[in-house]
Design a protein around this motif. Structure first.
Motif, short mmCIF file in Angstrom:
data_model
loop_
_atom_site.label_atom_id
_atom_site.label_comp_id
_atom_site.label_asym_id
_atom_site.label_seq_id
_atom_site.Cartn_x
_atom_site.Cartn_y
_atom_site.Cartn_z
N ILE A 3 -29.50 -30.61 39.73
CA ILE A 3 -28.57 -29.87 40.38
C ILE A 3 -28.69 -29.43 41.73
N GLY A 4 -29.71 -29.52 42.22
CA GLY A 4 -30.04 -29.35 43.80
C GLY A 4 -29.51 -30.56 44.61
N SER A 7 -25.71 -30.30 44.23
CA SER A 7 -25.20 -29.35 45.22
C SER A 7 -25.36 -29.68 46.87
N ARG A 8 -26.31 -30.38 47.24
CA ARG A 8 -26.20 -31.07 48.30
C ARG A 8 -25.18 -32.13 48.68
N THR A 10 -22.30 -32.27 47.06
CA THR A 10 -20.71 -31.60 47.12
C THR A 10 -20.67 -30.47 48.08
N VAL A 12 -21.39 -27.75 47.24
CA VAL A 12 -21.25 -26.35 46.29
C VAL A 12 -22.51 -25.80 45.86
N SER A 13 -22.67 -24.60 45.85
CA SER A 13 -23.98 -23.79 45.50
C SER A 13 -24.21 -24.18 44.17
N GLN A 14 -25.65 -24.15 43.74
CA GLN A 14 -26.06 -24.33 42.43
C GLN A 14 -25.38 -23.25 41.46
N ARG A 15 -25.24 -21.98 42.00
CA ARG A 15 -24.72 -20.99 41.02
C ARG A 15 -23.33 -21.32 40.79
N LEU A 17 -21.95 -24.43 40.55
CA LEU A 17 -22.05 -25.44 39.70
C LEU A 17 -22.33 -24.89 38.31
N ARG A 18 -23.28 -24.11 38.07
CA ARG A 18 -23.39 -23.48 36.83
C ARG A 18 -22.38 -22.96 36.21
#
Length: 149
Positions: A3-4, A7-8, A10, A12-15, A17-18
């Motif tokens: 996920i990290g 996130s990097r 895109t 878009v924050s991991q939160r 993405l969840r």
């Protein structure tokens, strides 16, 4: 990728993405350890989600239309026959919201310009961030302002 990394890649924050996963827009593979494993396809999916959000669609709508769009260079292309009609309805909804906001702004403009000069002078400092306050009777908004940005 984990996920990290997604996130990097895109921005878009991991939160978030969840959240996309909770809404059914992303479906990562789960490793035995419980970690999410994303693919290159997920990078493209997140970019499509972001484009559709920018277009004014909410996440519930995006979840339903996402399977019916594909990337074609810099734009999204509908792939399902009923999607175009759905997008027209969304466009109409957005157009209606824009008209309502314009009407609200016009009403506020009318109230603001009705202020007596002694009242208008007391708020000059508040209006300074928007540019020079208009003279009484001068339209407020983009059409009534020149030389400010």
């Amino acid at each position: 990728m984990r996920i990290g990394a997604l996130s990097r890649r895109t921005g878009v924050s991991q939160r978030l993405l969840r959240y996309y996963e909770e809404q059914g827009m992303l479906r990562p593979v789960r490793r035995p350890s419980g970690y999410r494993e994303y693919s290159e396809q997920d990078v493209a999916t997140v970019r499509r989600i972001r484009s559709l959000l920018t277009a004014g669609l909410n996440t519930a709508t995006i979840a339903s239309v996402l399977p019916c769009v594909r990337d074609d260079g810099e734009r999204l292309v509908p792939t399902c026959s009923d999607l175009v009609a759905h997008l027209w309805r969304e466009r109409d909804r957005i157009s209606h919201a824009i008209e309502e906001l314009r009407a609200s702004r016009a009403m506020l403009d009318a109230v603001i310009v009705a202020a007596p000069p002694e009242v208008a002078r007391t708020v000059t400092g508040l209006v300074a961030t928007e540019g020079v306050p208009p003279s009484p009777g001068e339209p407020i908004g983009d059409a009534g302002r020149t030389g400010s940005s």
